[in-house]
Design a protein around this motif. Structure first.
Motif, short mmCIF file in Angstrom:
data_model
loop_
_atom_site.label_atom_id
_atom_site.label_comp_id
_atom_site.label_asym_id
_atom_site.label_seq_id
_atom_site.Cartn_x
_atom_site.Cartn_y
_atom_site.Cartn_z
N TRP A 165 0.85 -1.18 0.00
CA TRP A 165 0.00 0.00 0.00
C TRP A 165 0.89 1.24 0.00
O TRP A 165 1.99 1.24 0.56
CB TRP A 165 -0.87 0.04 1.26
N TYR A 166 0.37 2.32 -0.59
CA TYR A 166 1.06 3.60 -0.57
C TYR A 166 0.13 4.65 0.00
O TYR A 166 -1.00 4.83 -0.47
CB TYR A 166 1.50 4.02 -1.98
N PHE A 167 0.59 5.36 1.05
CA PHE A 167 -0.18 6.46 1.63
C PHE A 167 0.44 7.77 1.16
O PHE A 167 1.62 8.03 1.40
CB PHE A 167 -0.16 6.40 3.16
N ASP A 168 -0.34 8.60 0.45
CA ASP A 168 0.20 9.81 -0.18
C ASP A 168 0.05 11.07 0.68
O ASP A 168 0.32 12.18 0.23
CB ASP A 168 -0.46 10.04 -1.54
N GLY A 169 -0.38 10.90 1.92
CA GLY A 169 -0.59 12.04 2.80
C GLY A 169 -2.05 12.28 3.09
O GLY A 169 -2.40 12.98 4.04
N SER A 170 -2.93 11.69 2.28
CA SER A 170 -4.36 11.82 2.53
C SER A 170 -5.14 10.56 2.19
O SER A 170 -6.19 10.31 2.77
CB SER A 170 -4.95 12.99 1.72
N VAL A 171 -4.65 9.75 1.25
CA VAL A 171 -5.37 8.58 0.78
C VAL A 171 -4.43 7.39 0.70
O VAL A 171 -3.26 7.54 0.33
CB VAL A 171 -5.99 8.84 -0.62
N ILE A 172 -4.91 6.19 1.04
CA ILE A 172 -4.14 4.96 0.88
C ILE A 172 -4.50 4.32 -0.45
O ILE A 172 -5.68 4.15 -0.78
CB ILE A 172 -4.41 3.98 2.04
N HIS A 173 -3.48 3.96 -1.22
CA HIS A 173 -3.66 3.34 -2.53
C HIS A 173 -3.08 1.93 -2.52
O HIS A 173 -1.98 1.72 -1.98
CB HIS A 173 -2.95 4.15 -3.62
N ARG A 174 -3.74 0.99 -3.13
CA ARG A 174 -3.20 -0.35 -3.31
C ARG A 174 -2.38 -0.35 -4.60
O ARG A 174 -2.88 -0.01 -5.67
CB ARG A 174 -4.31 -1.39 -3.38
#
Length: 270
Positions: free
Chosen positions: A201-210
């Protein structure tokens, strides 16, 4: 730099430009562009102003880059200019017997304000009611007298707002230790392997993306290091029995403001 001379030069450029007219409706211009006056560069809104908004604007622009930047922002019309300008620490209230200097303001608190452009001869610049039906009229100086420079004239002035020179040569305040520490704070972003799954997972500072491909992780790592000079945090979190990564994702999910339900586009399926 003499900020009084600068304010006077800015106001003179405004009144000499036929794109600036008089209006009580628009008041603070409309179309942005970059100006350089006496070596001082700033953004300017071109369009219609009235007597007070033009003088206030010229002085706001003149003190950009000094510790006093923003101290005149509360001034909005002739009725509160005296209180705001004197409270700023940059202006003193003088009687009409005082010999005004460039940048000083002749003020009638109830009706009007004009700026001193030169001391001898005493030339002032002003925006005034220069055409019939200023309300709703086309933008710009349609008569040649909506904004102009001319010799001083008697008016029921209440007094003079005199610039005291305190912003001249003043440097912007140095950053405090706290401000420097805040500047060093890295973006809150990370990579995470959740709950022993074979995915990232990647958290961009506001949203978590798979992430769908290992190269996506490599690209994120490269961009983060290029931007910050450091590696992006990357860690494992939770287990199948203790799904802390899923709980972390829930903490960052955004809920619909109306229903309180989780917004579908932010759900991370556990």
């Amino acid at each position: 730099m003499n900020r009084g001379l600068l304010a006077a030069a800015i106001h003179r450029r405004m009144v000499d430009d036929d794109r600036f007219g008089y209006s009580w409706e628009e008041r603070f211009g409309a179309d942005g562009e970059t100006w350089t006056v006496l070596g001082h560069t700033f953004s300017m809104s071109v369009g219609d102003y009235d007597c007070s908004s033009s003088a206030i604007t010229a002085w706001r622009k003149a003190i950009i880059g000094t510790p006093f930047e923003g101290v005149l922002d509360a001034a909005t019309f002739t009725g509160n200019m005296r209180s705001v300008f004197t409270a700023s620490g940059l202006f003193e209230w003088k009687p009409m017997s005082f010999l005004a200097e460039p940048g000083d303001l002749y003020l009638c608190e109830e009706h009007h304000v004009a700026m001193c452009f030169t001391q001898e001869p005493d030339v002032l610049t002003e925006f005034c009611w220069g055409d019939v039906g200023a309300y709703g009229n086309r933008r710009g100086d349609q008569s040649g007298y909506e904004a102009y420079a001319h010799a001083y004239y008697d008016y029921p002035w209440d007094g003079i707002l005199h610039y005291n020179g305190k912003a001249d040569g003043a440097a912007a305040p140095a950053a405090t230790d706290n401000q420097q520490k805040e500047d060093d704070v890295l973006p809150f972003a990370f990579l995470c392997q959740p709950d022993e799954r074979s995915e990232m997972w990647y958290f961009d500072g506001s949203v978590i993306h798979r992430l769908a491909h290992p190269d996506q992780m490599k690209a994120i790592q490269h961009v983060y290091k290029t931007a910050t000079g450091r590696d992006i945090p990357c860690f494992k979190l939770g287990t199948k029995k203790a799904p802390w990564a899923a709980r972390l994702a829930q903490a960052f999910e955004i809920r619909n403001a109306r229903s309180g339900a989780l917004a579908d586009e932010y759900k991370v399926v556990g």
